[in-house]
Enzyme design. Sequence first.
Site, PDB file in Angstrom:
ATOM      1  N   PHE A 178      -7.458   2.275  -2.447  1.00  0.00           N
ATOM      2  CA  PHE A 178      -7.022   1.746  -3.741  1.00  0.00           C
ATOM      3  C   PHE A 178      -6.230   2.752  -4.558  1.00  0.00           C
ATOM      4  O   PHE A 178      -5.412   2.388  -5.404  1.00  0.00           O
ATOM      5  CB  PHE A 178      -8.234   1.248  -4.538  1.00  0.00           C
ATOM      6  CG  PHE A 178      -9.019   2.312  -5.262  1.00  0.00           C
ATOM      7  CD1 PHE A 178      -8.801   2.573  -6.613  1.00  0.00           C
ATOM      8  CD2 PHE A 178      -9.997   3.044  -4.606  1.00  0.00           C
ATOM      9  CE1 PHE A 178      -9.531   3.534  -7.290  1.00  0.00           C
ATOM     10  CE2 PHE A 178     -10.736   4.002  -5.273  1.00  0.00           C
ATOM     11  CZ  PHE A 178     -10.508   4.264  -6.616  1.00  0.00           C
ATOM     12  N   LYS A 179      -6.437   4.029  -4.296  1.00  0.00           N
ATOM     13  CA  LYS A 179      -5.798   5.050  -5.115  1.00  0.00           C
ATOM     14  C   LYS A 179      -4.293   5.130  -4.884  1.00  0.00           C
ATOM     15  O   LYS A 179      -3.566   5.731  -5.676  1.00  0.00           O
ATOM     16  CB  LYS A 179      -6.481   6.391  -4.876  1.00  0.00           C
ATOM     17  CG  LYS A 179      -7.935   6.328  -5.338  1.00  0.00           C
ATOM     18  CD  LYS A 179      -8.713   7.594  -5.103  1.00  0.00           C
ATOM     19  CE  LYS A 179     -10.164   7.393  -5.553  1.00  0.00           C
ATOM     20  NZ  LYS A 179     -10.984   8.594  -5.415  1.00  0.00           N
ATOM     21  N   ASP A 180      -3.819   4.499  -3.804  1.00  0.00           N
ATOM     22  CA  ASP A 180      -2.367   4.452  -3.577  1.00  0.00           C
ATOM     23  C   ASP A 180      -1.641   3.746  -4.718  1.00  0.00           C
ATOM     24  O   ASP A 180      -0.514   4.102  -5.050  1.00  0.00           O
ATOM     25  CB  ASP A 180      -2.060   3.717  -2.271  1.00  0.00           C
ATOM     26  CG  ASP A 180      -2.374   4.555  -1.035  1.00  0.00           C
ATOM     27  OD1 ASP A 180      -2.117   5.767  -1.066  1.00  0.00           O
ATOM     28  OD2 ASP A 180      -2.869   3.985  -0.048  1.00  0.00           O
ATOM     29  N   THR A 213      -8.632  10.280  -2.910  1.00  0.00           N
ATOM     30  CA  THR A 213      -7.635  10.777  -3.871  1.00  0.00           C
ATOM     31  C   THR A 213      -6.693  11.767  -3.205  1.00  0.00           C
ATOM     32  O   THR A 213      -5.482  11.746  -3.438  1.00  0.00           O
ATOM     33  CB  THR A 213      -8.327  11.441  -5.074  1.00  0.00           C
ATOM     34  OG1 THR A 213      -9.005  10.460  -5.838  1.00  0.00           O
ATOM     35  CG2 THR A 213      -7.308  12.141  -5.965  1.00  0.00           C
TER      36      THR A 213
END
Length: 573
Positions: A178-180, A213
């Site tokens: 999701f951090k993309d 991350t």
Amino acid sequence: MTAERRRTQRRNSLTNIISAASGRIRTSVSTGNRFIILARNLSSRTKFDSDGTNSDGHTTNTDKSVTYSSTRGCSTQKSISFRSAVMRGLAHDRGLFVPDSFPTVSPEELESWRGLNYADLATEVIGKFVQEDEVPRDILAGIVKKSCAAFRSEEVTPLVKVDGHYILELFHGPTFAFKDVALQMLGNFFEYFLSTGSNGGRLAVLGATSGDTGSAAIYGLRGKKGVDCIILFPTGRVSEIQERQMTTVPDDNIHCVSVDGTFDDCQDIVKASFADEEFRDHVKLGAVNSINWCRVLAQTTYYFWSYLRVTDLEKDVKKVNFSVPTGNFGDILAGYYSKRMGLPVGDLIVATNENDILHRFFRKGEYHRRNIQKTISPSMDICVSSNFERYLFHLSGDDSSTLASWMSAFESTGKLTITGDLLSKAQADFKSAKCDTTQTLETIKNYHTKDDYMLCPHSATGVSALHQLNTADSATVALATAHFAKFGDACSKAVTPLPEIPKELSQLWSMETRKSQCPNDAKVVQKFMERKIEERTKKHKQRDEKKKMITNLLLVSAAVGVVAMIVSASKRR
């Protein structure tokens, strides 16, 4: 042909040669001037200091973009521009930047966004905070579009219905996590700000990762001009694929550092480095962890997106609930901020693993630090959630003095306790549930057996939480934060054999890796950073000088060629 006619033809030929050469020169000069004028226009809209503020450290506009202030109230860290908040990352008083005001989205405006694709919707949401005085709208749209283009799905974050509730798949970016979403945008904002005057074009990013991350930051920053990226990760506490995603990137501006300790130790090194003014200013330090406001802002976009997609399909749903696997609190904080902007959000569910400091806070008001337990959901193995300070600031009534005293007490004792009305307010803002390893594996197995759907261990905690709280219905979205293949060893304890993994991940095993090792010592890490930055700067200076020399030789060669043509034509006169 008469002699006079031949002389006339030669003169005309010479004139044509000179005219053509002059035309080329004029074209080159004109093109160069256009680039110079564009750069001047971009950089002179505001006169920026090293981190992007004007001469007094504040934004010059009074009626446009949202400004930001530190949670801890330092007078020099108030009314900061978006550019400056992004470039600084962490406030200089060790607080976190929060918006000075929240723009609102009316029901009519929200409805008008329903037909937009993800990139256009995200531009509208971010544009509520970042207006023309900070980033021209066409450039903002370009930054967002470029960021979304890195995803494998046209929808960027597609929504699927499984077992009666919805799952928002946030793992279609370059690193399958999701951090993309946020880190692709942050990398492109960094690139734009550096190219238009911030930091003298230089930035040294220091980040800590519990797994996802790091790789997302690396993929967002690899090859970016003027950026050095140093990522710290705890030795033996990330999955093998997570480590390989970081250590197989060959770009010379990327450095992965394995630290003897936990994620919290890595995070403490980052915070200590930001508190070291001499070091911070010398290397032009920046942040990619969710302490950076840009990351939280970018993550609000998929709350708006998923709300609109759910209500496309479920006409009777008025408010949408979200269950969010939670470690550092940034992801669910974006949902909280979306709700404050006017998005019709019902329950926000904090889902934790055995490292349940947040669950204990929302259940009993006890934010008490404990030793980290190593689990099968390593990205949530965190006992101090950095982003939680932002929520505590709002819980205190946006009172920086109260917040500062709370954080001082917590940092010295490891404990913060709230009771009474404050606890009631916190429990009204968030619900929570804890999902241990047994429950996580059961959830992964059940969803694969019944629905042929694979969850990663982190996503499974969010799904388990919504079942525990009896909200597994068509008005609830569980955030799937990573692809199961990133945690194959854990998932294989619940499902065998595992489904085929994506080729982008399977090929990691055949790629060379590189990493460095450092002790749990901020000064040692800082010396490592300075050395790597100096080495790369020297290497690139030598490369640029070589390019300049080659360019000059080509120009001289071209000029000699033109002169030779002129001389040759003159001799034929």
